[in-house]
Design an enzyme around this catalytic site. Structure first.
Site, PDB file in Angstrom:
ATOM      1  N   GLY A   1       0.814  -1.214   0.000  1.00 62.49           N
ATOM      2  CA  GLY A   1       0.000   0.000   0.000  1.00 62.49           C
ATOM      3  C   GLY A   1       0.845   1.259   0.000  1.00 62.49           C
ATOM      4  N   CYS A   2       1.888   1.261   0.799  1.00 59.06           N
ATOM      5  CA  CYS A   2       2.749   2.446   0.898  1.00 59.06           C
ATOM      6  C   CYS A   2       3.514   2.674  -0.401  1.00 59.06           C
ATOM      7  CB  CYS A   2       3.688   2.311   2.088  1.00 59.06           C
ATOM      8  SG  CYS A   2       2.793   2.247   3.652  1.00 59.06           S
ATOM      9  N   THR A   3       3.901   1.594  -1.058  1.00 56.78           N
ATOM     10  CA  THR A   3       4.583   1.714  -2.351  1.00 56.78           C
ATOM     11  C   THR A   3       3.629   2.280  -3.385  1.00 56.78           C
ATOM     12  OG1 THR A   3       6.106  -0.079  -1.836  1.00 56.78           O
ATOM     13  CG2 THR A   3       5.785   0.435  -4.172  1.00 56.78           C
TER      14      THR A   3
END
Length: 154
Positions: free
Chosen positions: A44-46
Site C-alpha cells: 500500500g505504501c509503495t
C-alpha cells in the site's frame, strides 16, 4: 488530537532519506502535501508513494511540495527511494513525535481489531503554514487522484 482546517501546522524538522535535514518552515510560501504512511516498501505504501511520484510534475507546476513521513530509518527510506525511483523527500520519525503532533499515530481498527499504530493521513498546508486539509484514515489506492480532484488539479 486531530488537526482541523485553520489550525497552525506543527513545525517539523526531520532527517531525510538522502541524509539532509528537512524543516517544514523551509517551504513557507508554498503549499505542502505532508503525508504519513505506515512502512516503506510495503504494497500500500509503495502504491501511494508511486502515485505521488507519478503526479509530482503537475503538483510541482501548481506550486505544491510533497513530503512523506514514516517511522522508518533514513537508511530504509533511502532503499525505498532507490527501489521505486521516488523523487520527493521521505522523512524519518522513528520516535513518532511528529506523527503524534499531527494525530497520525494512535488507536486504529483493522479487520475488527483495535491497536495502536500509524494512521495513514494526509495534510495540505497552505503557504502561511495553516492546515488547509486534514485527511485521516485515507486509502493508499486512489488517494492521490482524490487529492488532485479536491485541489482542483484535474
Amino acid at each position: 488530537m486531530k488537526l482541523e482546517p485553520g489550525d497552525a501546522a506543527p513545525d517539523i524538522t526531520l532527517p531525510a532519506a538522502d541524509g539532509t535535514t528537512v524543516s517544514l518552515d523551509t517551504y513557507r510560501g508554498k503549499r505542502v502535501i505532508l503525508y504519513f504512511y505506515p512502512a516503506a516498501m510495503t504494497p500500500g505504501c509503495t502504491k501511494q508513494a508511486c502515485d505521488f511520484r507519478d503526479s509530482l510534475a503537475s503538483l510541482t507546476a501548481a506550486g505544491i511540495v510533497v513530503l512523506g513521513v514514516s517511522k522508518d530509518t533514513p537508511a530504509k527510506l533511502a532503499k525505498f527511494v532507490e527501489h521505486d525511483a521516488l523523487t520527493f523527500p521521505l522523512l524519518s520519525d522513528p520516535g513518532l513525535e511528529v506523527h503524534k503532533a499531527y494525530g497520525a499515530y494512535g488507536e486504529k481498527t483493522m479487520y475488527g481489531k483495535t491497536s495502536l499504530g500509524v494512521i495513514r493521513s494526509t495534510f495540505v498546508i497552505d503557504p502561511d503554514g495553516k492546515i488547509e486539509k486534514a485527511l485521516y484514515n485515507v486509502k493508499a489506492t486512489g488517494h492521490v487522484a482524490r487529492l488532485r480532484r479536491e485541489l482542483g488539479l484535474d
